[in-house]
Scaffold this motif. Structure first.
Motif, mmCIF file in Angstrom:
data_model
loop_
_atom_site.group_PDB
_atom_site.id
_atom_site.type_symbol
_atom_site.label_atom_id
_atom_site.label_comp_id
_atom_site.label_asym_id
_atom_site.label_seq_id
_atom_site.Cartn_x
_atom_site.Cartn_y
_atom_site.Cartn_z
ATOM 1 N N VAL A 1 44.781 97.988 -7.520
ATOM 2 C CA VAL A 1 44.572 96.567 -7.806
ATOM 3 C C VAL A 1 45.923 95.870 -7.758
ATOM 4 N N THR A 2 45.991 94.803 -6.978
ATOM 5 C CA THR A 2 47.157 93.925 -6.995
ATOM 6 C C THR A 2 46.772 92.704 -7.818
ATOM 7 N N LEU A 3 47.396 92.577 -8.977
ATOM 8 C CA LEU A 3 47.001 91.555 -9.939
ATOM 9 C C LEU A 3 48.011 90.421 -9.950
ATOM 10 N N TYR A 4 47.503 89.217 -9.639
ATOM 11 C CA TYR A 4 48.309 88.010 -9.738
ATOM 12 C C TYR A 4 48.080 87.377 -11.109
ATOM 13 N N GLU A 5 48.729 86.252 -11.348
ATOM 14 C CA GLU A 5 48.636 85.665 -12.682
ATOM 15 C C GLU A 5 47.232 85.161 -12.996
ATOM 16 N N GLN A 6 46.461 84.754 -11.973
ATOM 17 C CA GLN A 6 45.107 84.262 -12.239
ATOM 18 C C GLN A 6 44.114 84.740 -11.185
ATOM 19 N N SER A 7 44.358 85.842 -10.555
ATOM 20 C CA SER A 7 43.424 86.408 -9.582
ATOM 21 C C SER A 7 43.880 87.832 -9.276
ATOM 22 N N LYS B 1 38.862 95.666 1.199
ATOM 23 C CA LYS B 1 39.698 94.800 0.368
ATOM 24 C C LYS B 1 38.961 93.495 0.104
ATOM 25 N N TYR B 2 39.101 92.991 -1.111
ATOM 26 C CA TYR B 2 38.529 91.681 -1.424
ATOM 27 C C TYR B 2 39.221 91.116 -2.663
ATOM 28 N N GLY B 3 39.119 89.824 -2.807
ATOM 29 C CA GLY B 3 39.759 89.151 -3.932
ATOM 30 C C GLY B 3 38.752 88.758 -4.993
ATOM 31 N N ILE B 4 39.216 88.741 -6.239
ATOM 32 C CA ILE B 4 38.393 88.279 -7.357
ATOM 33 C C ILE B 4 39.175 87.214 -8.117
ATOM 34 N N ARG B 5 38.431 86.357 -8.808
ATOM 35 C CA ARG B 5 39.083 85.265 -9.524
ATOM 36 C C ARG B 5 39.250 85.551 -11.020
ATOM 37 N N GLU B 6 38.344 86.280 -11.615
ATOM 38 C CA GLU B 6 38.365 86.455 -13.064
ATOM 39 C C GLU B 6 39.224 87.655 -13.465
ATOM 40 N N ALA B 7 40.516 87.539 -13.193
ATOM 41 C CA ALA B 7 41.494 88.552 -13.588
ATOM 42 C C ALA B 7 42.807 87.828 -13.880
ATOM 43 N N PHE B 8 43.502 88.256 -14.933
ATOM 44 C CA PHE B 8 44.683 87.528 -15.389
ATOM 45 C C PHE B 8 45.743 88.504 -15.898
ATOM 46 N N TRP B 9 46.996 88.060 -15.827
ATOM 47 C CA TRP B 9 48.066 88.768 -16.534
ATOM 48 C C TRP B 9 49.167 87.781 -16.865
ATOM 49 N N ARG B 10 49.871 88.057 -17.944
ATOM 50 C CA ARG B 10 51.007 87.227 -18.340
ATOM 51 C C ARG B 10 52.074 88.126 -18.954
ATOM 52 N N PRO B 11 53.327 87.801 -18.718
ATOM 53 C CA PRO B 11 54.398 88.594 -19.329
ATOM 54 C C PRO B 11 54.676 88.127 -20.750
ATOM 55 N N TYR B 12 55.133 89.018 -21.586
ATOM 56 C CA TYR B 12 55.581 88.661 -22.932
ATOM 57 C C TYR B 12 56.524 89.744 -23.440
ATOM 58 N N TYR B 13 57.182 89.445 -24.545
ATOM 59 C CA TYR B 13 58.137 90.383 -25.129
ATOM 60 C C TYR B 13 57.733 90.739 -26.560
ATOM 61 N N ASP B 14 58.141 91.923 -26.961
ATOM 62 C CA ASP B 14 58.192 92.301 -28.371
ATOM 63 C C ASP B 14 59.653 92.562 -28.707
ATOM 64 N N VAL B 15 60.170 91.811 -29.665
ATOM 65 C CA VAL B 15 61.528 92.066 -30.151
ATOM 66 C C VAL B 15 61.387 92.871 -31.445
ATOM 67 N N VAL B 16 61.693 94.147 -31.358
ATOM 68 C CA VAL B 16 61.481 95.064 -32.481
ATOM 69 C C VAL B 16 62.826 95.374 -33.134
ATOM 70 N N ILE B 17 62.922 95.092 -34.433
ATOM 71 C CA ILE B 17 64.141 95.369 -35.196
ATOM 72 C C ILE B 17 63.753 96.275 -36.360
ATOM 73 N N PRO B 18 64.090 97.576 -36.288
ATOM 74 C CA PRO B 18 63.698 98.505 -37.358
ATOM 75 C C PRO B 18 64.314 98.150 -38.712
ATOM 76 N N GLU C 1 45.796 102.478 -9.403
ATOM 77 C CA GLU C 1 47.174 102.009 -9.271
ATOM 78 C C GLU C 1 47.187 100.507 -9.544
ATOM 79 N N LEU C 2 48.171 100.074 -10.317
ATOM 80 C CA LEU C 2 48.234 98.670 -10.694
ATOM 81 C C LEU C 2 49.543 98.067 -10.221
ATOM 82 N N HIS C 3 49.433 96.960 -9.508
ATOM 83 C CA HIS C 3 50.598 96.229 -9.009
ATOM 84 C C HIS C 3 50.540 94.811 -9.581
ATOM 85 N N LEU C 4 51.553 94.442 -10.358
ATOM 86 C CA LEU C 4 51.601 93.118 -10.968
ATOM 87 C C LEU C 4 52.503 92.216 -10.146
ATOM 88 N N VAL C 5 52.002 91.037 -9.808
ATOM 89 C CA VAL C 5 52.759 90.097 -8.976
ATOM 90 C C VAL C 5 52.860 88.772 -9.711
#
Length: 537
Positions: free
Chosen positions: A31-37, A221-238, A264-268
């Motif tokens: 799967v090649t996953l874009y931010e909204q597809s 191969k085909y495209g779908i619309r209902e798939a999403f990803w977003r980047p984020y961080y965790d700042v961990v301080i023990p 296999e997952l590819h994030l774009v």
């Protein structure tokens, strides 16, 4: 000759129409996953006979963009037509039979039902035999051999009655055991049906032509619309003696109607290139505008809105996500986006639930300082200061701040900021206290001329560290800044603070040992006219 050709074509048509469809299941590979597809890649294999064959490919996502379907094969076949359907009743019976688990359970149920039916017949026959045996027990008493006949009857009755009773008991026990097995199989059948209900509704129906019997491998191969990803961080301080751990993560979810299992997952970053044509450039003309004598408020507002709209469009600019190294994966970048090829295989269910994926881990040195602004709030806050962030290739993303295994808040990492420092508030600490008081004997007002007066203001801080370890504390305060040349403000005593003349800000960096108390003070003077009231003092 024409008649022969017509007859041959008719026979060919009958053969094609008489052929059963070929069923195959698509195996989702990556799967090649874009931010909204997303773009899904599957493959499948099957065998077809010579000529034209209808092939039904199952395990296709339900919510797909049909215009993006691409089918390719290295086999020597021609894909004449294809179409997509979500019709649940399409070849339902044939598909149920093709399901191995479904078929095994159905066959087992049919076999058990037949055995139980046979046992029912056997039990009925034995029971009827016992009834007949019980009713036929009379012997003619006038017979000379009465006693002998009676003994034979008793022996026969006992033996036969026992045999029949044992057979009936065995039949009943066998029927009970088979009924128990049948109930379990029916339960399993119901579970299989539930699984079938969750099975993807999407199907591809292909018409394939081949010059010979062929083992076919297809790439889909085909495209779908209902798939999403977003980047984020965790700042961990023990704890305050440790470095800050910056965890770069991706939040992924999808609702395509197809579970992504071990793919296999590819994030774009960004979006797929949906624009198929380059834009055209319109003419640019200059002209004088005729003067307008009067403009109604409504027209003026419309022009202002149009102007603002044009300005906002021209000011829009493309923002790309910066490259971040990903642990156990490769990163590629072009002029449009950044792609992350993850090493492991992932399972993302089609339930629209968030799935967190770890992409990278970086340790960043941190300085821990206590901050307080007692003029506004006497609370003392623990702050983590992360420096030199510009060398870590961060992106614009939300970050969760986790201190001592507790989520203490959120912040935003701004990669476009010119400040290389990031201050993170980890919470307040009641064991460090501060008090800000007016020093009364140093706060006064006096006349320095017939028209001018001088006011002096003095303040004192009392700081107490009730902790068992040494801390660094930053105190921030300020004196007023004059906006009038006739108001002169001077710093009389800065009490060891650093002073910014433009803003009037005072900063004290104090080190407090365990259970130590310190005091410091500052004062400033205001020279102004006697007959004027100063605002803001």
């Amino acid at each position: 000759m024409k008649k022969i050709i017509i007859i041959a074509l008719c026979n060919f048509s009958i053969i094609v129409l008489g052929q059963k469809p070929v069923f195959a299941e698509a195996k989702l590979k990556s799967v090649t996953l874009y931010e909204q597809s997303a773009e899904l890649y599957s493959n499948t294999s099957f065998k077809i006979a010579k000529g034209s064959s209808e092939v039904v490919i199952t395990n296709i996502a339900q919510n797909i963009d049909e215009s993006t379907i691409k089918i390719g094969s290295k086999s020597k076949v021609s894909v004449l037509t294809y179409r997509f359907t979500t019709d649940e009743n399409f070849y339902k019976v044939e598909l149920d039979k093709k399901n191995p688990q479904h078929k095994v359970v159905l066959d087992s149920i049919s076999l058990l039902e037949k055995k139980i039916k046979d046992l029912d017949f056997q039990r009925t026959a034995i029971a009827n035999s016992i009834v007949i045996l019980d009713k036929n027990q009379t012997i003619n008493s006038g017979s000379g051999s009465y006693s002998k006949e009676l003994q034979k009857l008793i022996d026969y009755y006992q033996k036969k009655r026992t045999e029949l009773s044992i057979e009936l008991n065995k039949a009943e026990m066998s029927s009970a055991l088979l009924s128990e097995k049948l109930d379990k199989l029916r339960t399993k059948f119901d579970l299989n049906n539930q699984e079938l209900e969750k099975y993807p509704k999407g199907k591809l129906v292909l018409q394939i032509s081949s010059d010979s019997s062929e083992d076919v491998n297809l790439d889909i191969k085909y495209g779908i619309r209902e798939a999403f990803w977003r980047p984020y961080y965790d700042v961990v301080i023990p704890d305050i003696n440790s470095k800050a751990q910056l965890l770069y993560k991706a939040m992924v979810r999808q609702n395509s109607g197809l579970d992504w299992k071990n793919v296999e997952l590819h994030l774009v970053s960004g979006y797929p290139n949906v624009r198929k044509q380059i834009p055209s450039l319109s003419a640019w003309s200059l002209f004088y505008q005729e003067p307008v004598a009067a403009v109604t408020p409504g027209i003026q507002a419309d022009r202002a809105e149009n102007y603002a709209s044009v300005r906002s469009q021209s000011a829009a600019k493309e923002v790309s996500i910066a490259e971040v190294a990903v642990v156990g994966s490769s990163v590629s970048r072009n002029q449009l986006n950044v792609a992350y090829d993850l090493k492991d295989l992932y399972t993302i269910l089609s339930n629209n639930q968030d799935n967190s994926i770890n992409l990278d881990r970086t340790e960043i040195p941190a300085t821990y300082t206590y901050y307080t602004i007692p003029k506004v709030d006497r609370t003392v806050y623990l702050i983590a200061e992360l420096d030199n962030l510009d060398k870590y290739n961060l992106i614009n993303a939300e970050a969760n701040v986790i201190f001592e295994n507790t989520n203490v808040g959120k912040t935003t990492l701004n990669a476009e900021s010119t400040d290389s420092k990031l201050l993170l508030t980890l919470g307040d600490d009641k064991r460090v206290s501060i008090k800000r008081e007016v020093v009364k004997d140093k706060t006064m007002e006096k006349s320095i001329s017939s028209s001018n007066k001088e006011q002096q203001f003095a303040y004192q801080f009392t700081i107490r560290n009730n902790k068992s370890e040494k801390i660094k504390l930053r105190i921030i305060d300020r004196i007023p800044v004059s906006q009038d040349k006739q108001i002169i403000i001077t710093l009389a005593n800065k009490g060891g603070a650093s002073y910014n003349e433009e803003t009037g800000e005072l900063i004290w960096d104090i080190v407090l040992n365990a259970n130590e108390t310190k005091k410091t003070e500052f004062s400033f003077k205001v020279n102004s006219l006697k007959n004027k009231v100063i605002l803001g003092l």
